[in-house]
Write a protein that holds these residues in place. Structure first.
Motif, PDB file in Angstrom:
ATOM      1  N   PHE A 100       0.833  -1.199   0.000  1.00  0.00           N
ATOM      2  CA  PHE A 100       0.000   0.000   0.000  1.00  0.00           C
ATOM      3  C   PHE A 100       0.873   1.257   0.000  1.00  0.00           C
ATOM      4  O   PHE A 100       2.000   1.248   0.486  1.00  0.00           O
ATOM      5  N   ARG A 101       0.313   2.316  -0.534  1.00  0.00           N
ATOM      6  CA  ARG A 101       0.914   3.653  -0.445  1.00  0.00           C
ATOM      7  C   ARG A 101      -0.197   4.595  -0.015  1.00  0.00           C
ATOM      8  O   ARG A 101      -1.206   4.734  -0.708  1.00  0.00           O
ATOM      9  N   ASN A 102      -0.028   5.208   1.154  1.00  0.00           N
ATOM     10  CA  ASN A 102      -1.065   6.083   1.710  1.00  0.00           C
ATOM     11  C   ASN A 102      -2.408   5.362   1.798  1.00  0.00           C
ATOM     12  O   ASN A 102      -3.459   5.903   1.422  1.00  0.00           O
ATOM     13  N   ASP A 103      -2.359   4.111   2.270  1.00  0.00           N
ATOM     14  CA  ASP A 103      -3.542   3.271   2.493  1.00  0.00           C
ATOM     15  C   ASP A 103      -4.257   2.855   1.211  1.00  0.00           C
ATOM     16  O   ASP A 103      -5.364   2.315   1.265  1.00  0.00           O
ATOM     17  N   GLU A 104      -3.652   3.090   0.063  1.00  0.00           N
ATOM     18  CA  GLU A 104      -4.208   2.635  -1.209  1.00  0.00           C
ATOM     19  C   GLU A 104      -3.284   1.566  -1.790  1.00  0.00           C
ATOM     20  O   GLU A 104      -2.062   1.695  -1.753  1.00  0.00           O
ATOM     21  N   LYS A 105      -3.875   0.492  -2.338  1.00  0.00           N
ATOM     22  CA  LYS A 105      -3.056  -0.557  -2.929  1.00  0.00           C
ATOM     23  C   LYS A 105      -2.213   0.008  -4.064  1.00  0.00           C
ATOM     24  O   LYS A 105      -2.651   0.882  -4.808  1.00  0.00           O
ATOM     25  N   THR A 106      -0.995  -0.511  -4.175  1.00  0.00           N
ATOM     26  CA  THR A 106      -0.082  -0.024  -5.203  1.00  0.00           C
ATOM     27  C   THR A 106       0.505  -1.187  -5.986  1.00  0.00           C
ATOM     28  O   THR A 106       0.746  -2.265  -5.435  1.00  0.00           O
ATOM     29  N   ASP A 107       0.725  -0.969  -7.286  1.00  0.00           N
ATOM     30  CA  ASP A 107       1.381  -1.969  -8.128  1.00  0.00           C
ATOM     31  C   ASP A 107       2.889  -1.744  -8.199  1.00  0.00           C
ATOM     32  O   ASP A 107       3.612  -2.550  -8.792  1.00  0.00           O
ATOM     33  N   SER A 108       3.360  -0.655  -7.589  1.00  0.00           N
ATOM     34  CA  SER A 108       4.793  -0.340  -7.646  1.00  0.00           C
ATOM     35  C   SER A 108       5.616  -1.295  -6.795  1.00  0.00           C
ATOM     36  O   SER A 108       6.806  -1.487  -7.032  1.00  0.00           O
ATOM     37  N   VAL A 109       4.977  -1.880  -5.791  1.00  0.00           N
ATOM     38  CA  VAL A 109       5.637  -2.865  -4.930  1.00  0.00           C
ATOM     39  C   VAL A 109       4.878  -4.180  -5.065  1.00  0.00           C
ATOM     40  O   VAL A 109       3.654  -4.212  -4.932  1.00  0.00           O
ATOM     41  N   TYR A 110       5.603  -5.246  -5.363  1.00  0.00           N
ATOM     42  CA  TYR A 110       4.952  -6.548  -5.489  1.00  0.00           C
ATOM     43  C   TYR A 110       5.821  -7.620  -4.836  1.00  0.00           C
ATOM     44  O   TYR A 110       6.844  -7.309  -4.202  1.00  0.00           O
ATOM     45  N   PHE A 111       5.417  -8.870  -4.977  1.00  0.00           N
ATOM     46  CA  PHE A 111       6.089  -9.964  -4.272  1.00  0.00           C
ATOM     47  C   PHE A 111       6.476 -11.062  -5.260  1.00  0.00           C
ATOM     48  O   PHE A 111       5.809 -11.266  -6.279  1.00  0.00           O
ATOM     49  N   SER A 112       7.558 -11.769  -4.936  1.00  0.00           N
ATOM     50  CA  SER A 112       8.025 -12.848  -5.808  1.00  0.00           C
ATOM     51  C   SER A 112       8.764 -13.888  -4.981  1.00  0.00           C
ATOM     52  O   SER A 112       9.141 -13.647  -3.830  1.00  0.00           O
ATOM     53  N   GLY A 113       8.975 -15.046  -5.590  1.00  0.00           N
ATOM     54  CA  GLY A 113       9.866 -16.051  -5.019  1.00  0.00           C
ATOM     55  C   GLY A 113       9.489 -16.585  -3.658  1.00  0.00           C
ATOM     56  O   GLY A 113      10.329 -16.643  -2.756  1.00  0.00           O
ATOM     57  N   ILE A 114       8.234 -17.002  -3.472  1.00  0.00           N
ATOM     58  CA  ILE A 114       7.856 -17.634  -2.209  1.00  0.00           C
ATOM     59  C   ILE A 114       8.668 -18.913  -2.015  1.00  0.00           C
ATOM     60  O   ILE A 114       8.867 -19.690  -2.943  1.00  0.00           O
ATOM     61  N   SER A 115       9.130 -19.128  -0.786  1.00  0.00           N
ATOM     62  CA  SER A 115       9.875 -20.339  -0.448  1.00  0.00           C
ATOM     63  C   SER A 115       9.319 -20.901   0.853  1.00  0.00           C
ATOM     64  O   SER A 115       9.366 -20.242   1.891  1.00  0.00           O
TER      65      SER A 115
ATOM     66  N   GLY B 186      11.736   2.537 -11.345  1.00  0.00           N
ATOM     67  CA  GLY B 186      11.027   3.786 -11.569  1.00  0.00           C
ATOM     68  C   GLY B 186       9.998   4.132 -10.514  1.00  0.00           C
ATOM     69  O   GLY B 186       9.267   5.124 -10.659  1.00  0.00           O
ATOM     70  N   THR B 187       9.919   3.346  -9.432  1.00  0.00           N
ATOM     71  CA  THR B 187       8.957   3.641  -8.365  1.00  0.00           C
ATOM     72  C   THR B 187       9.220   5.027  -7.776  1.00  0.00           C
ATOM     73  O   THR B 187      10.367   5.387  -7.485  1.00  0.00           O
ATOM     74  N   ALA B 188       8.159   5.793  -7.595  1.00  0.00           N
ATOM     75  CA  ALA B 188       8.288   7.148  -7.054  1.00  0.00           C
ATOM     76  C   ALA B 188       8.740   7.107  -5.605  1.00  0.00           C
ATOM     77  O   ALA B 188       8.462   6.150  -4.869  1.00  0.00           O
ATOM     78  N   SER B 189       9.443   8.143  -5.180  1.00  0.00           N
ATOM     79  CA  SER B 189       9.869   8.239  -3.784  1.00  0.00           C
ATOM     80  C   SER B 189       8.651   8.235  -2.872  1.00  0.00           C
ATOM     81  O   SER B 189       7.608   8.817  -3.193  1.00  0.00           O
ATOM     82  N   GLY B 190       8.780   7.569  -1.730  1.00  0.00           N
ATOM     83  CA  GLY B 190       7.659   7.503  -0.797  1.00  0.00           C
ATOM     84  C   GLY B 190       7.837   6.394   0.218  1.00  0.00           C
ATOM     85  O   GLY B 190       8.823   5.649   0.192  1.00  0.00           O
ATOM     86  N   ILE B 191       6.874   6.288   1.127  1.00  0.00           N
ATOM     87  CA  ILE B 191       6.845   5.225   2.129  1.00  0.00           C
ATOM     88  C   ILE B 191       5.800   4.202   1.686  1.00  0.00           C
ATOM     89  O   ILE B 191       4.622   4.537   1.530  1.00  0.00           O
ATOM     90  N   TYR B 192       6.228   2.968   1.488  1.00  0.00           N
ATOM     91  CA  TYR B 192       5.343   1.900   1.016  1.00  0.00           C
ATOM     92  C   TYR B 192       5.169   0.873   2.135  1.00  0.00           C
ATOM     93  O   TYR B 192       6.153   0.420   2.724  1.00  0.00           O
ATOM     94  N   ASP B 193       3.924   0.541   2.423  1.00  0.00           N
ATOM     95  CA  ASP B 193       3.612  -0.352   3.536  1.00  0.00           C
ATOM     96  C   ASP B 193       3.226  -1.740   3.040  1.00  0.00           C
ATOM     97  O   ASP B 193       2.472  -1.878   2.069  1.00  0.00           O
ATOM     98  N   VAL B 194       3.730  -2.756   3.721  1.00  0.00           N
ATOM     99  CA  VAL B 194       3.289  -4.135   3.495  1.00  0.00           C
ATOM    100  C   VAL B 194       2.415  -4.506   4.685  1.00  0.00           C
ATOM    101  O   VAL B 194       2.887  -4.526   5.826  1.00  0.00           O
ATOM    102  N   GLN B 195       1.146  -4.764   4.414  1.00  0.00           N
ATOM    103  CA  GLN B 195       0.188  -5.014   5.482  1.00  0.00           C
ATOM    104  C   GLN B 195      -0.465  -6.377   5.311  1.00  0.00           C
ATOM    105  O   GLN B 195      -0.772  -6.804   4.197  1.00  0.00           O
TER     106      GLN B 195
END
Length: 546
Positions: A108-123, A303-312
């Motif tokens: 999330f970014r500012n409590d809105e879901k974002t595509d700029s941060v994602y997840f990969s490689g579950i182990s 290219g992700t914009a500067s900011g604080i990104y939360d994983v919730q």
């Protein structure tokens, strides 16, 4: 005084003699209770094996998202995707048995879901993620070598690791939404999956063998980089031909033919293996978080914009409709109360200045705690004005998950700086990315009152022995007859010492409940701990806490 201590010492010696019988009796009682509840719980599980039928009466567990780092520079994201390895841990009592865990999370970014941060490689700790080479691991249960990825519900016997045949279900690889078949690349801009189905109601009625078919579909890429594909299938209820359109996250048209396509990697479900289904799974190690539940990468897109990104973590309030939320469940289908602690990733931050903070008056720890002290332990929020390296600014940004004590752990503070049997810092400086955290209005340090002691060490002499049993017994006896008494009898003038001593001696609830009290149960656990130590048994306090 010496006579009293001698009597207590004799009691400890006696406890060492009866310890095996005591443990055997407790095990038998637990087994009897389990058998009595099996019929009721089995009926509930048969209806839905992953549906909790109530809440377990335990202290809250904590589910933590722990990345290897929390800070990324603007230069890094300008150069390409930034991959940050992370792991998810369960912290809490080791006395309970687990049946299943569902973990869902998003960025999330500012409590809105974002595509700029994602997840990969579950182990995970299942067979599918075994490594090509065996590795050696050190644990509180001994050193072991395995090609499995050790996880918190594995086990070690005679230096041999056992994964206990866990059942993990993840969104690691994309599946078609109708049949649930794994999707692979069929070449550039094409995908393929295999499924079996009936062509008509008569075929199903007459037991005709299902038709097996390879579905191949063209893929187009939308403006967000996701793949879009469609295919026709025969609905297995109406037997009408229906067209289904679905998406593939971050689709790469050049994926080699035959290679699995990645999914969102934002969901992991674990269910106890067949050998653990009845009795439930125990934690591997003396603490529940000695090993993680699973590993996953946090990816910051190029290219992700500067900011604080939360994983919730996703809760009942934030998960999608008709979806299961994040939850921990016992082997008796009871949901464990759980505190969800996500994380944050700061991108391109230059400086921060704190504008508001809501922190507890004091935070207590024990010397066995090896986790990094983080603001999430004692602060509900720390807000700051943030300046980014590109010159942009944001006001009152929540930076709580990014604040620590310069990487210090309670164990390190106790081992290196304890005085008079405990560590105390009324004004422990807080840090943000290795820099002192300052108030915007005064430029003074933002601090936290932190105390670290040894659980069971009531007289603060650095050990846990018969003397502590005596003083705890004396305190409880005096309270029982209405005498005015205190736990702490030392020389410190710190106003928190009495509460601190209570925290260190409340073995079953850790002072975390509104009805917390010191009584014969705490004396029993202290006796049990000292007796086990006296005969060379390694025992952890977490095994007493329910």
């Amino acid at each position: 005084m010496k006579k009293f201590i001698s009597l207590i010492s004799a009691a400890v010696f006696s406890a060492t003699l009866v310890l095996p019988q005591t443990l055997a009796f407790s095990a038998a009682a637990e087994e009897s209770a389990l058998e009595e509840s099996t019929v009721f719980d089995a009926a509930a599980a048969e209806a839905n094996p992953f549906q909790a039928t109530g809440t377990a009466n335990t202290l809250p567990y904590q589910l933590r998202f722990v990345p290897e780092r929390n800070f990324v520079t603007a230069e890094e994201v300008a150069a390409g995707d930034v991959v940050i390895p992370a792991a998810v841990y369960i912290s809490g009592s080791t006395a309970n048995r687990f049946g299943s865990v569902m973990v869902k999370y998003d960025a999330f970014r500012n409590d809105e879901k974002t595509d700029s941060v994602y997840f990969s490689g579950i182990s995970t700790g299942d067979t599918a993620h075994r490594t090509s080479e065996k590795k050696t691991y050190n644990s509180s249960q001994g050193t072991f070598t395995t090609d499995y990825v050790p996880y918190c519900f594995g086990s070690v016997y005679d230096d041999e690791y056992d994964s206990n045949s866990p059942m993990f279900t993840t969104r690691e690889y994309a599946c078609d939404p109708i049949f649930g078949s794994t999707i692979t690349s069929a070449g550039k801009n094409k995908i393929k999956f295999n499924a079996s189905f009936y062509n008509s109601a008569d075929e199903r009625k007459n037991g005709v063998k299902k038709t097996n078919k390879d579905f191949i579909a063209d893929v187009t890429v939308d403006e967000n980089g996701n793949g879009v594909y469609s295919y026709d299938y025969i609905d297995q209820s109406s037997f009408q031909t229906i067209t289904k359109t679905a998406t593939l996250p971050r689709y790469n048209p050049d994926t080699p033919e035959g290679e699995k396509l990645p999914d969102t990697c934002n969901s992991v479900m674990w269910v106890a293996g067949t050998s653990q289904l009845k009795d439930g799974a125990e934690f591997l190690g003396s603490t529940s978080d000695e090993f993680p539940l699973f590993h996953v990468n946090i990816v910051i897109s190029k290219g992700t914009a500067s900011g604080i990104y939360d994983v919730q973590f996703l809760t009942r309030e934030t998960v999608g409709a008709n979806e299961a939320p994040t939850q921990l469940t016992s082997n008796k289908s009871k949901e464990f109360p759980t505190e969800l602690v996500g994380t944050s990733i700061a991108v391109g931050v230059d400086s921060v200045a704190v504008t508001d903070s809501q922190q507890d008056n004091v935070q207590f720890y024990t010397d066995s705690n090896t986790n990094i002290i983080r603001a999430t332990d004692f602060a509900s929020k720390i807000l700051a004005d943030v300046t980014y390296t590109d010159g942009t600014t944001e006001s009152d940004v929540d930076i709580t998950r990014l604040v620590d004590c310069y990487g210090a752990t309670p164990k390190e503070l106790y081992d290196k700086q304890a005085k008079n049997g405990f560590f105390s810092s009324p004004n422990m400086p807080l840090y943000y990315n290795g820099k002192l955290l300052k108030w915007k209005t005064t430029d003074k340090n933002v601090t936290q009152n932190i105390m670290v002691g040894k659980r069971g060490d009531l007289n603060f002499d650095g050990g846990v022995d018969s003397t502590d049993i005596f003083y705890l017994s004396l305190y409880i006896a005096q309270k029982a007859v209405g005498m005015k008494t205190t736990l702490y009898t030392g020389t410190s003038t710190d106003a928190n010492m009495e509460d601190f001593a209570f925290y260190l001696m409340d073995f079953d609830t850790l002072g975390q409940t509104s009805t917390a009290t010191l009584d014969s149960t705490d004396i029993y656990y202290l006796l049990l701990y000292v007796a086990n130590r006296a005969v060379g048994n390694h025992i952890a306090w977490d095994s007493f806490v329910l």
